[in-house]
Motif scaffolding. Structure first.
Motif, mmCIF file in Angstrom:
data_model
loop_
_atom_site.group_PDB
_atom_site.id
_atom_site.type_symbol
_atom_site.label_atom_id
_atom_site.label_comp_id
_atom_site.label_asym_id
_atom_site.label_seq_id
_atom_site.Cartn_x
_atom_site.Cartn_y
_atom_site.Cartn_z
ATOM 1 N N GLU A 418 0.852 -1.357 -0.008
ATOM 2 C CA GLU A 418 -0.104 0.103 -0.019
ATOM 3 C C GLU A 418 0.890 1.306 0.058
ATOM 4 O OE1 GLU A 418 -4.341 -1.058 2.096
ATOM 5 O OE2 GLU A 418 -2.517 -1.011 3.450
ATOM 6 N N PRO A 419 1.898 1.484 0.931
ATOM 7 C CA PRO A 419 2.596 2.507 0.777
ATOM 8 C C PRO A 419 3.430 2.963 -0.496
ATOM 9 C CG PRO A 419 3.673 1.204 2.415
ATOM 10 C CD PRO A 419 2.361 0.482 2.039
ATOM 11 N N LEU A 420 3.743 1.780 -1.228
ATOM 12 C CA LEU A 420 4.473 1.989 -2.378
ATOM 13 C C LEU A 420 3.829 2.519 -3.600
ATOM 14 C CD1 LEU A 420 6.574 -1.318 -2.438
ATOM 15 C CD2 LEU A 420 7.237 0.774 -1.543
ATOM 16 N N VAL A 421 2.416 1.893 -3.538
ATOM 17 C CA VAL A 421 1.478 2.347 -4.379
ATOM 18 C C VAL A 421 1.107 3.930 -3.873
ATOM 19 C CG1 VAL A 421 -0.626 2.337 -5.397
ATOM 20 C CG2 VAL A 421 0.496 0.292 -4.969
ATOM 21 N N GLY A 422 1.101 4.159 -2.726
ATOM 22 C CA GLY A 422 0.865 5.496 -2.127
ATOM 23 C C GLY A 422 2.011 6.514 -2.734
ATOM 24 N N LEU A 423 3.187 6.133 -2.790
ATOM 25 C CA LEU A 423 4.182 6.957 -3.310
ATOM 26 C C LEU A 423 3.981 7.396 -4.702
ATOM 27 C CD1 LEU A 423 6.985 8.347 -2.672
ATOM 28 C CD2 LEU A 423 8.203 5.961 -3.314
ATOM 29 N N GLY A 424 3.186 6.279 -5.354
ATOM 30 C CA GLY A 424 3.075 6.620 -6.728
ATOM 31 C C GLY A 424 2.029 7.856 -7.028
#
Length: 728
Positions: A418-424
């Motif tokens: 989730e936080p990786l996609v949030g970085l996007g």
């Protein structure tokens, strides 16, 4: 919240609540107009803008297109919305380009654009254009700094605000977990992460503010930076972001609620320094973006906080410890995350409508496509959350005695993703904020430019803007031309009449069901308050009334595609071995001509008119036979060789190309194109078979000449020979 924070809140709100909506300092119009050809050198060039300008930071350059040499000229501000360019001497024959850079005193955004005009020659791409790339002028640096600011500010707000929202001071590392694992290092990591996020947010805010100020000021000169930051509300908002984050960083260890208030107010200042500050209505737009950022902090910032604090510890922990975290931490956060996500979705939808103006901009503009990518990434995070919170975690916690390792791995893999996609998501948001103008504000600037065009008599014919359609047709002896713009709530533009000499005739003209104002002889500006597919123009001439129907709907963002279709169609027609054309032409009531053409590559053509004239052309020779006379041999075109490929010529007149529609006709997909060349002037409407890429019909409108043609019998056998070999 104490009184001092209430005062800060009211001060920030007051800064956002002027009586009228603000916009960027966008180009309205100029004298001379973009794209015109002048016979003499202009003494003064005037540029008008929508908003008051920061005179110190707004600049204009006059550049000779041939060689890129900058012409010597003085620039002066004659009012807060108007700049004048005075050439030092007479401009020599050639094309020139005006390059402008403006900074609004209202919203602080920097805009750049250009247009061309010609002195005794045609303008070089005279259509006015605005720089719309977020990467222009080292934009990648501003995007990176904005993304960093969002990442650290969202995590900081989550760390400071979630204890209040969850009503648990130690919600992230509850005491109950002490029996399952050592929580001391985890609490220490939480504190380090909060402090680091606070100071990194301050550094990112300083960097973003300086980068944006340097972009507007054209450098890092202290006096110009100060002019940007202190001369407009958006500049002050940028300073407030830095100061409020600094206050939060200095106070988070001693007074967490005060620090949280400072951080939340900093997000309000971030909203006030973005595109919402120039939307209409302004205050609700900024408040909506503020709520969007705060809810995003509670949701995305909270997700990042949970993963950053717990992931290192859980990687080495026993399964029982991981299950304890899944039982005690994630559900508590979920009670805040779900309503926060709902707020993100609702406020995001409001922002979408505010920034786009119309739904098709979501897939037809670069800004809209980026926004669509953001929506998809947010949806992906929501799907991940639903997957681990609603499907996997209940099964994980209900397993007896131990859950399958595969099930647990899937659960934590989704949580960590989730936080990786949030970085996007954050990166896309930084790109959106760095865009010079969202679609709705770009459209409003163009509409203001159209409405503010000064009346002239007669007016030079302008080249259509990128989001404008120019079409024409016949009304008796007169040419009726329209320049049309589509807006979410209306269709606007202007209509002009030209006689056979290319001059405005003194005849009345009006647009049916439209509010109109005069823009000169035989020229009206119009506004149709409802969306319509066609315009009905009423012209009274020589005792007769003519109603001209002009198309008013086209694919606004398909100009490049339209040009590709036209170029391929022209190339296809030029490769034909043979073809026939049926042509009908008139110059007004009482005149009519019809001609049939036969063409055979590479250099043969014959035709016959309705008046009995016949002609045969082979290479450089032609045979002409008037009615009742014998064949006469002569040279074609002063000795030039006829080529069938030169017969098919549309791109020469395609200064503007628009895709009107793609329709199904007799089982074929037909593209309908509108072409315009303001210099001739001439207008075409061309239909192209998208399967064969052949032109089927064309309608040409020019002064005193109105023609319809149909093309058929492609590559069929045809015999064209000198008269002595022609049968009959």
């Amino acid at each position: 919240m104490s009184n001092r924070f209430l005062l800060l809140f009211l001060a920030l709100s007051a800064a956002l609540s002027p009586a009228t909506a603000y916009g960027h300092a966008a180009f309205v119009g100029s004298t001379p107009e973009p794209g015109v050809r002048l016979q003499v050198s202009p003494r003064v060039l005037t540029l008008n803008f929508t908003e008051p300008l920061n005179r110190r930071l707004s600049t204009v350059k006059l550049v000779a297109v041939d060689g890129g040499r900058r012409a010597t000229a003085a620039v002066r501000a004659v009012s807060n919305r108007r700049l004048e360019v005075v050439p030092a001497g007479r401009l020599s024959r050639g094309a020139y380009r005006i390059e402008w850079h403006t900074v609004s005193t209202l919203d602080g955004h920097a805009l750049e654009g250009s247009y061309s005009f010609g002195v005794q020659v045609a303008a070089a791409g005279g259509e006015h254009s605005v720089e719309q790339s977020p990467f222009a002028r080292d934009g990648w640096l501003r995007v990176a700094l904005r993304a960093a600011l969002y990442v650290f500010a969202l995590v900081l707000v989550a760390a400071l605000l979630l204890p209040t929202l969850t009503r648990r001071t130690s919600w992230l590392v509850p005491h109950v977990l002490a029996d399952a694992l050592a929580v001391g290092p985890v609490r220490a990591r939480e504190l380090r992460l909060t402090g680091s996020s606070a100071w990194l947010a301050v550094l990112a805010a300083v960097g973003a503010t300086l980068a944006e100020a340097a972009d507007a000021a054209g450098g890092l000169a202290p006096d110009r930076i100060a002019s940007f930051l202190l001369a407009n509300q958006a500049g002050v908002a940028r300073l407030l972001v830095v100061l409020l984050l600094l206050a939060s960083a200095l106070s988070w260890q001693r007074r967490s609620r005060a620090s949280a208030a400072f951080a939340v107010l900093a997000l309000g200042a971030v909203a006030a320094s973005g595109h919402a500050s120039s939307a209409s209505p302004r205050l609700p737009s900024v408040l909506n973006d503020w709520l969007h950022l705060v809810s995003a902090a509670a949701w995305l910032g909270g997700i990042a906080l949970v993963v950053a604090v717990w992931a290192p510890a859980l990687r080495r922990a026993e399964q029982s410890a991981r299950l304890a975290v899944a039982r005690e931490v994630l559900p508590v956060f979920g009670k805040v995350a779900l309503p926060a996500f709902a707020l993100v979705a609702v406020t995001g939808l409001v922002s979408l409508l505010t920034q786009l103006g119309q739904l098709d901009a979501l897939w037809e503009t670069d800004y809209g496509r980026l926004l669509a990518l953001k929506i998809m990434l947010v949806g992906l995070i929501a799907a991940f959350s639903a997957g681990h919170a609603l499907r996997l975690r209940p099964r994980l916690l209900a397993a007896n005695p131990h859950p399958p390792e595969r099930l647990e791995r899937r659960h934590w893999r989704l949580v960590r993703a989730e936080p990786l996609v949030g970085l996007g998501v954050v990166t896309v948001v930084a790109l959106l904020v760095t865009f010079p103008l969202p679609p709705r504000q770009l459209g409003e600037a163009d509409e203001a430019r159209a409405a503010a065009t000064p009346a002239c008599d007669p007016c030079p014919l302008p080249q259509p803007a990128a989001d404008e359609l120019s079409v024409a047709d016949q009304a008796g002896r007169q040419l009726v031309a329209a320049w049309i713009r589509r807006r979410p709530d209306a269709v606007t533009g202007s209509v002009r009449l030209l006689d056979y000499r290319g001059r405005p005739p003194r005849v009345p003209v009006r647009v049916l069901d439209a509010a109109t104002t005069s823009c000169g002889t035989a020229c009206v500006r119009f506004r149709v308050p409802e969306q319509t597919d066609v315009l009905h123009v009423i012209v009274r001439d020589a005792g007769r009334t003519y109603t001209v129907t002009l198309p008013a709907r086209w694919q606004v963002h398909a100009n490049a595609r339209a040009r590709r279709i036209l170029a391929r169609a022209q190339a296809t027609m030029r490769r034909l071995r043979s073809a026939r054309e049926s042509e009908r032409v008139t110059s007004g009531p009482g005149s009519f001509g019809a001609t049939s053409y036969w063409l055979r590559a590479p250099d043969r053509m014959r035709y016959r008119t309705n008046r009995g004239v016949q002609n045969v052309i082979v290479g450089r020779r032609q045979w002409l036979k008037p009615p009742g006379a014998t064949w006469q041999l002569g040279q074609y075109g002063a000795g030039l060789r006829f080529r069938t490929r030169t017969w098919f010529r549309w791109t020469t007149y395609a200064r503007a190309v628009r895709l009107l529609a793609i329709r199904n006709r007799d089982g074929r997909r037909i593209a309908e194109l509108a072409l315009m060349d303001e210099g001739t002037p001439v207008w075409f409407r061309v239909s192209v078979d998208l399967k064969t890429h052949r032109v089927l019909t064309e309608r040409m409108i020019t002064k005193g000449h109105f023609m319809d043609s149909r093309y058929f019998a492609f590559d069929e056998p045809v015999r064209i020979a000198p008269p002595e070999s022609i049968d009959g």
